[in-house]
Design a protein around this motif. Structure first.
Motif, PDB file in Angstrom:
ATOM      1  N   GLU A 126      -8.589  33.967   6.987  1.00 37.79           N
ATOM      2  CA  GLU A 126      -9.674  34.284   6.055  1.00 37.79           C
ATOM      3  C   GLU A 126      -9.988  35.785   6.078  1.00 37.79           C
ATOM      4  O   GLU A 126     -10.244  36.396   5.032  1.00 37.79           O
ATOM      5  N   ALA A 127      -9.936  36.375   7.263  1.00 35.46           N
ATOM      6  CA  ALA A 127     -10.215  37.809   7.397  1.00 35.46           C
ATOM      7  C   ALA A 127      -9.138  38.634   6.686  1.00 35.46           C
ATOM      8  O   ALA A 127      -9.443  39.631   6.003  1.00 35.46           O
ATOM      9  N   VAL A 128      -7.878  38.236   6.851  1.00 38.03           N
ATOM     10  CA  VAL A 128      -6.772  38.952   6.191  1.00 38.03           C
ATOM     11  C   VAL A 128      -6.924  38.877   4.675  1.00 38.03           C
ATOM     12  O   VAL A 128      -6.792  39.897   3.966  1.00 38.03           O
ATOM     13  N   LEU A 129      -7.212  37.703   4.152  1.00 36.97           N
ATOM     14  CA  LEU A 129      -7.360  37.529   2.707  1.00 36.97           C
ATOM     15  C   LEU A 129      -8.529  38.360   2.168  1.00 36.97           C
ATOM     16  O   LEU A 129      -8.444  38.964   1.093  1.00 36.97           O
ATOM     17  N   ALA A 130      -9.618  38.379   2.940  1.00 34.08           N
ATOM     18  CA  ALA A 130     -10.788  39.142   2.494  1.00 34.08           C
ATOM     19  C   ALA A 130     -10.486  40.636   2.454  1.00 34.08           C
ATOM     20  O   ALA A 130     -10.818  41.332   1.480  1.00 34.08           O
ATOM     21  N   LEU A 131      -9.839  41.133   3.523  1.00 37.04           N
ATOM     22  CA  LEU A 131      -9.569  42.566   3.595  1.00 37.04           C
ATOM     23  C   LEU A 131      -8.490  42.990   2.601  1.00 37.04           C
ATOM     24  O   LEU A 131      -8.407  44.156   2.211  1.00 37.04           O
ATOM     25  N   SER A 132      -7.663  42.040   2.187  1.00 42.44           N
ATOM     26  CA  SER A 132      -6.600  42.345   1.215  1.00 42.44           C
ATOM     27  C   SER A 132      -7.162  42.743  -0.138  1.00 42.44           C
ATOM     28  O   SER A 132      -6.450  43.337  -0.964  1.00 42.44           O
ATOM     29  N   GLU A 133      -8.432  42.426  -0.361  1.00 45.31           N
ATOM     30  CA  GLU A 133      -9.060  42.792  -1.628  1.00 45.31           C
ATOM     31  C   GLU A 133      -9.456  44.270  -1.664  1.00 45.31           C
ATOM     32  O   GLU A 133      -9.924  44.771  -2.683  1.00 45.31           O
ATOM     33  N   THR A 134      -9.309  44.955  -0.522  1.00 44.88           N
ATOM     34  CA  THR A 134      -9.609  46.384  -0.458  1.00 44.88           C
ATOM     35  C   THR A 134      -8.304  47.178  -0.423  1.00 44.88           C
ATOM     36  O   THR A 134      -7.210  46.609  -0.429  1.00 44.88           O
ATOM     37  N   ASN A 135      -8.424  48.474  -0.336  1.00 44.39           N
ATOM     38  CA  ASN A 135      -7.228  49.332  -0.277  1.00 44.39           C
ATOM     39  C   ASN A 135      -6.878  49.720   1.160  1.00 44.39           C
ATOM     40  O   ASN A 135      -6.107  50.669   1.367  1.00 44.39           O
ATOM     41  N   GLN A 136      -7.416  48.996   2.135  1.00 42.55           N
ATOM     42  CA  GLN A 136      -7.196  49.365   3.542  1.00 42.55           C
ATOM     43  C   GLN A 136      -5.915  48.682   4.073  1.00 42.55           C
ATOM     44  O   GLN A 136      -5.956  47.759   4.886  1.00 42.55           O
ATOM     45  N   THR A 137      -4.793  49.146   3.574  1.00 50.72           N
ATOM     46  CA  THR A 137      -3.498  48.516   3.850  1.00 50.72           C
ATOM     47  C   THR A 137      -3.177  48.474   5.341  1.00 50.72           C
ATOM     48  O   THR A 137      -2.709  47.451   5.865  1.00 50.72           O
ATOM     49  N   LYS A 138      -3.402  49.573   6.051  1.00 53.12           N
ATOM     50  CA  LYS A 138      -3.099  49.629   7.484  1.00 53.12           C
ATOM     51  C   LYS A 138      -3.903  48.580   8.260  1.00 53.12           C
ATOM     52  O   LYS A 138      -3.409  47.948   9.191  1.00 53.12           O
ATOM     53  N   LYS A 139      -5.149  48.436   7.855  1.00 54.03           N
ATOM     54  CA  LYS A 139      -6.015  47.472   8.543  1.00 54.03           C
ATOM     55  C   LYS A 139      -5.557  46.041   8.254  1.00 54.03           C
ATOM     56  O   LYS A 139      -5.594  45.171   9.126  1.00 54.03           O
ATOM     57  N   VAL A 140      -5.093  45.797   7.041  1.00 54.63           N
ATOM     58  CA  VAL A 140      -4.555  44.477   6.689  1.00 54.63           C
ATOM     59  C   VAL A 140      -3.324  44.179   7.540  1.00 54.63           C
ATOM     60  O   VAL A 140      -3.144  43.057   8.047  1.00 54.63           O
ATOM     61  N   GLU A 141      -2.469  45.212   7.726  1.00 55.33           N
ATOM     62  CA  GLU A 141      -1.270  45.017   8.558  1.00 55.33           C
ATOM     63  C   GLU A 141      -1.658  44.687   9.999  1.00 55.33           C
ATOM     64  O   GLU A 141      -1.041  43.840  10.645  1.00 55.33           O
ATOM     65  N   GLN A 142      -2.703  45.358  10.496  1.00 50.28           N
ATOM     66  CA  GLN A 142      -3.150  45.096  11.864  1.00 50.28           C
ATOM     67  C   GLN A 142      -3.671  43.666  12.002  1.00 50.28           C
ATOM     68  O   GLN A 142      -3.337  42.972  12.960  1.00 50.28           O
ATOM     69  N   LEU A 143      -4.481  43.227  11.046  1.00 46.27           N
ATOM     70  CA  LEU A 143      -4.991  41.848  11.089  1.00 46.27           C
ATOM     71  C   LEU A 143      -3.853  40.841  10.937  1.00 46.27           C
ATOM     72  O   LEU A 143      -3.882  39.764  11.542  1.00 46.27           O
ATOM     73  N   THR A 144      -2.858  41.195  10.136  1.00 45.23           N
ATOM     74  CA  THR A 144      -1.709  40.303   9.945  1.00 45.23           C
ATOM     75  C   THR A 144      -0.954  40.128  11.270  1.00 45.23           C
ATOM     76  O   THR A 144      -0.490  39.024  11.604  1.00 45.23           O
ATOM     77  N   GLU A 145      -0.810  41.208  12.014  1.00 42.75           N
ATOM     78  CA  GLU A 145      -0.164  41.121  13.332  1.00 42.75           C
ATOM     79  C   GLU A 145      -0.964  40.194  14.257  1.00 42.75           C
ATOM     80  O   GLU A 145      -0.394  39.402  15.015  1.00 42.75           O
ATOM     81  N   GLU A 146      -2.282  40.304  14.188  1.00 39.02           N
ATOM     82  CA  GLU A 146      -3.131  39.426  14.993  1.00 39.02           C
ATOM     83  C   GLU A 146      -2.973  37.969  14.546  1.00 39.02           C
ATOM     84  O   GLU A 146      -2.928  37.053  15.375  1.00 39.02           O
ATOM     85  N   PHE A 147      -2.854  37.784  13.216  1.00 40.20           N
ATOM     86  CA  PHE A 147      -2.638  36.427  12.687  1.00 40.20           C
ATOM     87  C   PHE A 147      -1.345  35.834  13.241  1.00 40.20           C
ATOM     88  O   PHE A 147      -1.315  34.675  13.682  1.00 40.20           O
ATOM     89  N   VAL A 148      -0.271  36.621  13.227  1.00 47.76           N
ATOM     90  CA  VAL A 148       1.039  36.148  13.715  1.00 47.76           C
ATOM     91  C   VAL A 148       0.948  35.764  15.198  1.00 47.76           C
ATOM     92  O   VAL A 148       1.456  34.720  15.621  1.00 47.76           O
TER      93      VAL A 148
END
Length: 376
Positions: free
Chosen positions: A229-251
């Motif tokens: 849910e956090a990754v999807l929410a942050l994906s709506e912004t332009n903070q690409t690096k932060k999305v990648e970091q959350l994605t790593e945490e998701f994995v």
């Protein structure tokens, strides 16, 4: 006066061929129900039960005397209405020698009737608590001396677990356990069965561990849902690096969940493969405050949940050592208590004496046995 019974009371009075338990508040008529049940059985001429075949035990001598008196009065009232009923007259006569007594009186009488089964004479003495404790302490000293000499590794293990300056704490533990199990039928078997609960292979396949793993998995899956849910929410912004970091945490978190669900892996293999995820510091760019606040809340929550999962897994990592230690400790304690029982009984045989807990245990052995399946 004709008694008026509730349906439940009448069911208790009429029940035959089954075991029943009557549980009710003080003064609600339990004794009256029992009297009526006994009288109805004694008066049943089709399925005759003789008074001499009945065993009625109470907690006090006064209660036993009252029970016998009330049964005698109730039978007398029946005989008044049926003066030619020879069966009832016989039961009234036999009632005087019926086994209506306290639990311990019944036990002691049964032991005397079967004295040949034990290494005692019929004139054995009943010992009180003070003497019982003296005998136990004397026997325990003898057993400890024997174990220190002949089984030093066992004593060292127990000393290291329970003692500091001397072995008094261990003495207290042994006596406490001995006192606790004195009211348990076949107490040594109970101790042996208790030890079996800590066979590691059985323990990790127990319902307890299954439920424990299920709870860990539920928490892990909830964490996966939160980070997703956090990754999807942050994906709506332009903070690409932060999305990648959350994605790593998701994995990383999803991997924990997948490993826990993997039925092909043993518990030990799962524990080896599971690693604590790394949560790097995360700072958000200005703007999109509503979304970033939501992501922060979600992240803080799933970090806490993942921490709980890792903590629970840490418990499982130590479980083999702990379970095996419990198995060894219970085995050593069981060995000591078995020898303690023998030593106590030897002292009592010399004194031709029996304690109240002995009476219970000996009576159980007279009235029951353990079958090939280990059932009493």
């Amino acid at each position: 006066k004709i008694a008026t019974w509730t349906k439940e009371q009448q069911d208790a009075i009429n029940a035959r061929g089954v075991s029943i338990i009557v549980s009710a508040a003080a003064g609600s008529g339990k004794t009256s129900v029992l009297i009526s049940r006994l009288i109805s059985q004694l008066a049943d001429t089709e399925n005759k039960i003789s008074a001499e075949k009945m065993v009625i035990v109470t907690f006090t001598k006064d209660a036993a005397a009252e029970m016998k008196q009330r049964l005698t009065i109730a039978l007398s009232e029946l005989i008044e209405n049926q003066p030619e009923n020879e069966w009832l007259i016989q039961q009234q006569l036999m009632l005087q020698s019926a086994k209506i007594s306290t639990i311990h009186s019944f036990c002691f009488d049964l032991i005397k009737e079967n004295i040949q089964e034990f290494e005692l004479s019929s004139g054995f003495r009943i010992i009180e608590e003070t003497e019982e404790n003296l005998i136990k302490n004397k026997a325990l000293q003898t057993v400890f001396e024997d174990f220190y000499q002949n089984k030093p590794s066992q004593m060292e293990k127990l000393y290291n677990y329970f003692c500091y300056k001397n072995d008094k704490p261990l003495e207290n533990i042994i006596l406490d356990i001995h006192n606790y199990i004195s009211s348990i039928p076949y107490s040594e078997k109970w101790l042996e069965d208790s030890q079996k609960n800590y066979i590691y292979e059985d323990f990790i396949n127990s319902d307890f561990i299954s439920k424990y793993l299920e709870n860990i998995l539920n928490t892990a899956e909830y964490s996966v849902a939160l980070v997703k849910e956090a990754v999807l929410a942050l994906s709506e912004t332009n903070q690409t690096k932060k999305v990648e970091q959350l994605t790593e945490e998701f994995v990383a978190i999803d991997l924990i969940s997948s490993l826990l669900k993997n039925k092909e892996l043993s518990l030990e293999e799962k524990l080896i493969k599971i690693e604590k995820p790394e949560f790097k510091r995360l700072t958000f760019a200005k703007g999109d405050e509503e979304i970033t606040e939501k992501v922060k809340e979600l992240r803080n929550l799933y970090k806490k949940k993942v921490s709980d999962v890792i903590g629970d897994i840490g418990f499982l990592n130590n479980i083999k050592r702990d379970v095996n230690s419990h198995y060894e400790i219970i085995g050593c304690i069981t060995d000591i208590i078995k020898n303690l029982n023998k030593e106590i009984w030897n002292i009592k045989k010399e004194k031709n004496s029996v304690g109240f807990s002995d009476a219970e245990q000996l009576t159980v052995k007279l009235l029951s046995f353990i079958d090939e399946n280990g059932n009493i």
